[in-house]
Write a protein that holds these residues in place. Sequence first.
Motif, PDB file in Angstrom:
ATOM      1  N   ALA A 127       4.746  -1.446 -31.335  1.00  0.00           N
ATOM      2  CA  ALA A 127       5.875  -1.578 -30.382  1.00  0.00           C
ATOM      3  C   ALA A 127       5.657  -2.734 -29.519  1.00  0.00           C
ATOM      4  CB  ALA A 127       6.261  -0.234 -29.650  1.00  0.00           C
ATOM      5  N   SER A 128       4.498  -3.036 -29.127  1.00  0.00           N
ATOM      6  CA  SER A 128       4.124  -4.016 -28.120  1.00  0.00           C
ATOM      7  C   SER A 128       4.237  -5.502 -28.948  1.00  0.00           C
ATOM      8  CB  SER A 128       2.598  -3.727 -27.340  1.00  0.00           C
ATOM      9  OG  SER A 128       2.692  -2.664 -26.762  1.00  0.00           O
ATOM     10  N   TRP A 129       3.858  -5.352 -30.094  1.00  0.00           N
ATOM     11  CA  TRP A 129       3.969  -6.745 -30.907  1.00  0.00           C
ATOM     12  C   TRP A 129       5.489  -7.072 -31.264  1.00  0.00           C
ATOM     13  CZ3 TRP A 129       1.340 -10.798 -31.991  1.00  0.00           C
ATOM     14  CH2 TRP A 129       1.831 -11.659 -32.952  1.00  0.00           C
ATOM     15  N   GLN A 130       6.228  -6.388 -31.576  1.00  0.00           N
ATOM     16  CA  GLN A 130       7.617  -6.485 -31.559  1.00  0.00           C
ATOM     17  C   GLN A 130       8.301  -6.822 -30.252  1.00  0.00           C
ATOM     18  OE1 GLN A 130       9.712  -6.150 -34.436  1.00  0.00           O
ATOM     19  NE2 GLN A 130       7.793  -5.529 -35.564  1.00  0.00           N
ATOM     20  N   ALA A 150      15.795  -8.235 -25.354  1.00  0.00           N
ATOM     21  CA  ALA A 150      14.247  -8.262 -25.997  1.00  0.00           C
ATOM     22  C   ALA A 150      13.329  -7.532 -24.881  1.00  0.00           C
ATOM     23  CB  ALA A 150      13.870  -9.747 -25.959  1.00  0.00           C
ATOM     24  N   VAL A 151      13.257  -7.987 -23.634  1.00  0.00           N
ATOM     25  CA  VAL A 151      12.530  -7.456 -22.620  1.00  0.00           C
ATOM     26  C   VAL A 151      13.503  -7.130 -21.615  1.00  0.00           C
ATOM     27  CG1 VAL A 151      10.576  -7.991 -21.196  1.00  0.00           C
ATOM     28  CG2 VAL A 151      10.795  -8.992 -23.248  1.00  0.00           C
ATOM     29  N   ALA A 152      13.172  -5.767 -20.854  1.00  0.00           N
ATOM     30  CA  ALA A 152      14.148  -5.141 -19.834  1.00  0.00           C
ATOM     31  C   ALA A 152      13.099  -5.015 -18.759  1.00  0.00           C
ATOM     32  CB  ALA A 152      14.754  -3.921 -20.145  1.00  0.00           C
ATOM     33  N   VAL A 173       1.771 -16.892 -19.177  1.00  0.00           N
ATOM     34  CA  VAL A 173       1.457 -15.558 -20.174  1.00  0.00           C
ATOM     35  C   VAL A 173       1.591 -14.321 -18.957  1.00  0.00           C
ATOM     36  CG1 VAL A 173      -0.410 -16.731 -21.209  1.00  0.00           C
ATOM     37  CG2 VAL A 173      -1.026 -15.674 -19.258  1.00  0.00           C
ATOM     38  N   ALA A 174       2.063 -14.384 -17.768  1.00  0.00           N
ATOM     39  CA  ALA A 174       2.153 -13.310 -16.765  1.00  0.00           C
ATOM     40  C   ALA A 174       3.515 -12.549 -17.403  1.00  0.00           C
ATOM     41  CB  ALA A 174       2.538 -13.753 -15.258  1.00  0.00           C
ATOM     42  N   VAL A 175       4.635 -13.031 -17.725  1.00  0.00           N
ATOM     43  CA  VAL A 175       5.880 -12.300 -18.128  1.00  0.00           C
ATOM     44  C   VAL A 175       5.460 -11.581 -19.479  1.00  0.00           C
ATOM     45  CG1 VAL A 175       8.098 -12.328 -18.540  1.00  0.00           C
ATOM     46  CG2 VAL A 175       7.229 -13.601 -16.559  1.00  0.00           C
ATOM     47  N   PRO A 176       4.854 -12.341 -20.387  1.00  0.00           N
ATOM     48  CA  PRO A 176       4.634 -11.499 -21.629  1.00  0.00           C
ATOM     49  C   PRO A 176       3.561 -10.469 -21.511  1.00  0.00           C
ATOM     50  CG  PRO A 176       4.551 -13.849 -22.053  1.00  0.00           C
ATOM     51  CD  PRO A 176       4.797 -13.718 -20.661  1.00  0.00           C
ATOM     52  N   LEU A 232       2.521  -4.684 -21.831  1.00  0.00           N
ATOM     53  CA  LEU A 232       1.998  -3.604 -20.807  1.00  0.00           C
ATOM     54  C   LEU A 232       3.030  -2.632 -20.767  1.00  0.00           C
ATOM     55  CD1 LEU A 232      -0.479  -5.163 -18.508  1.00  0.00           C
ATOM     56  CD2 LEU A 232      -1.107  -4.047 -20.788  1.00  0.00           C
ATOM     57  N   ASN A 233       4.319  -3.072 -20.477  1.00  0.00           N
ATOM     58  CA  ASN A 233       5.235  -1.968 -20.367  1.00  0.00           C
ATOM     59  C   ASN A 233       5.752  -1.216 -21.386  1.00  0.00           C
ATOM     60  OD1 ASN A 233       7.575  -0.841 -18.849  1.00  0.00           O
ATOM     61  ND2 ASN A 233       8.894  -2.279 -19.720  1.00  0.00           N
ATOM     62  N   THR A 234       5.704  -1.807 -22.531  1.00  0.00           N
ATOM     63  CA  THR A 234       6.279  -1.059 -23.818  1.00  0.00           C
ATOM     64  C   THR A 234       5.051  -0.344 -24.245  1.00  0.00           C
ATOM     65  OG1 THR A 234       7.635  -3.131 -24.377  1.00  0.00           O
ATOM     66  CG2 THR A 234       7.016  -1.708 -26.079  1.00  0.00           C
ATOM     67  N   GLY A 235       3.954  -1.029 -24.474  1.00  0.00           N
ATOM     68  CA  GLY A 235       2.737  -0.155 -24.742  1.00  0.00           C
ATOM     69  C   GLY A 235       2.273   1.060 -23.910  1.00  0.00           C
TER      70      GLY A 235
END
Length: 418
Positions: A260-263, A359-361, A385-388, A393-396
Amino acid sequence: MQRVRSNLRRAYDSGRESVRVARREIVERELEPELVEDDFEPPPPAEPELVHRSISSLDDTEVPHSLRIAAAWSWRLIVVGVVGWALLRFISIISVVMIPLAIALLLSALLAPAVGLLFRLKVPRSLATFLVLVGGIAVIAGTLTLVINQFIDGLPELTSKTTQGVRQIQEWAKTGPLHLSDAQLNDAINNAQNWVNSNTSTLTSTGLSTAATLAELVTGMLLVLFSTFFFLRDGRKIWRFIVRLFPLNARWSLADAGDASWQTLSSYVRATVLVAFIDALGIGLALVILKIPFPFPLAALVFLGAFIPIVGASVSGAVAVLVALVDQGWVVSLIVLGAVILVQQVEGHVLQPLIMGRAVAIHPLVVIVGIASGVILAGIIGALVAVPVIAVLNTGVRRLGRTRPETPPDAVVVGGSS
């Protein structure tokens, strides 16, 4: 003999019966003890035992419940903080390796769909990865060549106009509504220069200090290329190997969270590239229409800056406004500023919710705090790289809380050879 046997049998039965009667009387006496009416007093009621789930001894009952909860949270937060500090310290020590790996992961997330498309077209995975990587290098090299050539061709004219523009600004500061004296003007210029120098060192000290020498720069570029190639070709195998290092009960949750984190990372990178391209196209068209010098290099700068959400495109757009101010004057620079603001409004109210929101909420406040923290910790690379990292981490963390779905009792497992 028959009479003797019967007598012994009767004696044995009577003995067993007497034992049973004696046992019954003893049990009844234990269940109903004798009561003496004169000195009988009922036993004092037993005090209830104070037991709480958050205490380990009776001494803790004297501590308020809220204080026990606060103490429990405090020492856990201290442990997490120490572990996080040690991890950041370790990453800073090996930043020469970690920065290329982070860039390779972002490039892999961007190029993975192209590799998957070629693989579905029956192209061997190694060859597909090689072709996509070579194509990406060719695009980057061509873009850099065009940017550098345009910059070299227009640099002498821009330098002369910059000198004239600075003189005009100084004259306006003296004769305009500010009415600054020469001393005040010199102090303002010195303060601005000191501020730029201090902030430039803050941005580049951590992010570019590892590439201070040519050897480290070449090593980092080679590590990015090799890491990207193997991430694209063997990324799933590498992740499965890492998952097998953990206990058996945690493997499914970890594998699910990793997928899920990779997606999320892939969706974020593709959405960022699309938003950055639209920003660069809009501002670039405005620069071409207004005949501002360096339209393509400035559009490329806007494209790169858009990878830092919210603030990146604004800063790079400000550079375009300054170039327009130096080359064309106040009126044209204000028009360019309006174009930059218009593009930013379209990005913030249309592109970000429509493309990035799927993509990212992540709340904008979290994005701002993450970018600021990334700049402090790792300079430009940290802001990139901060936001990615926050999105992954949020998804994981959310997916780690899921439980493994139960297999129906009537399910049939079919094994295949690999």
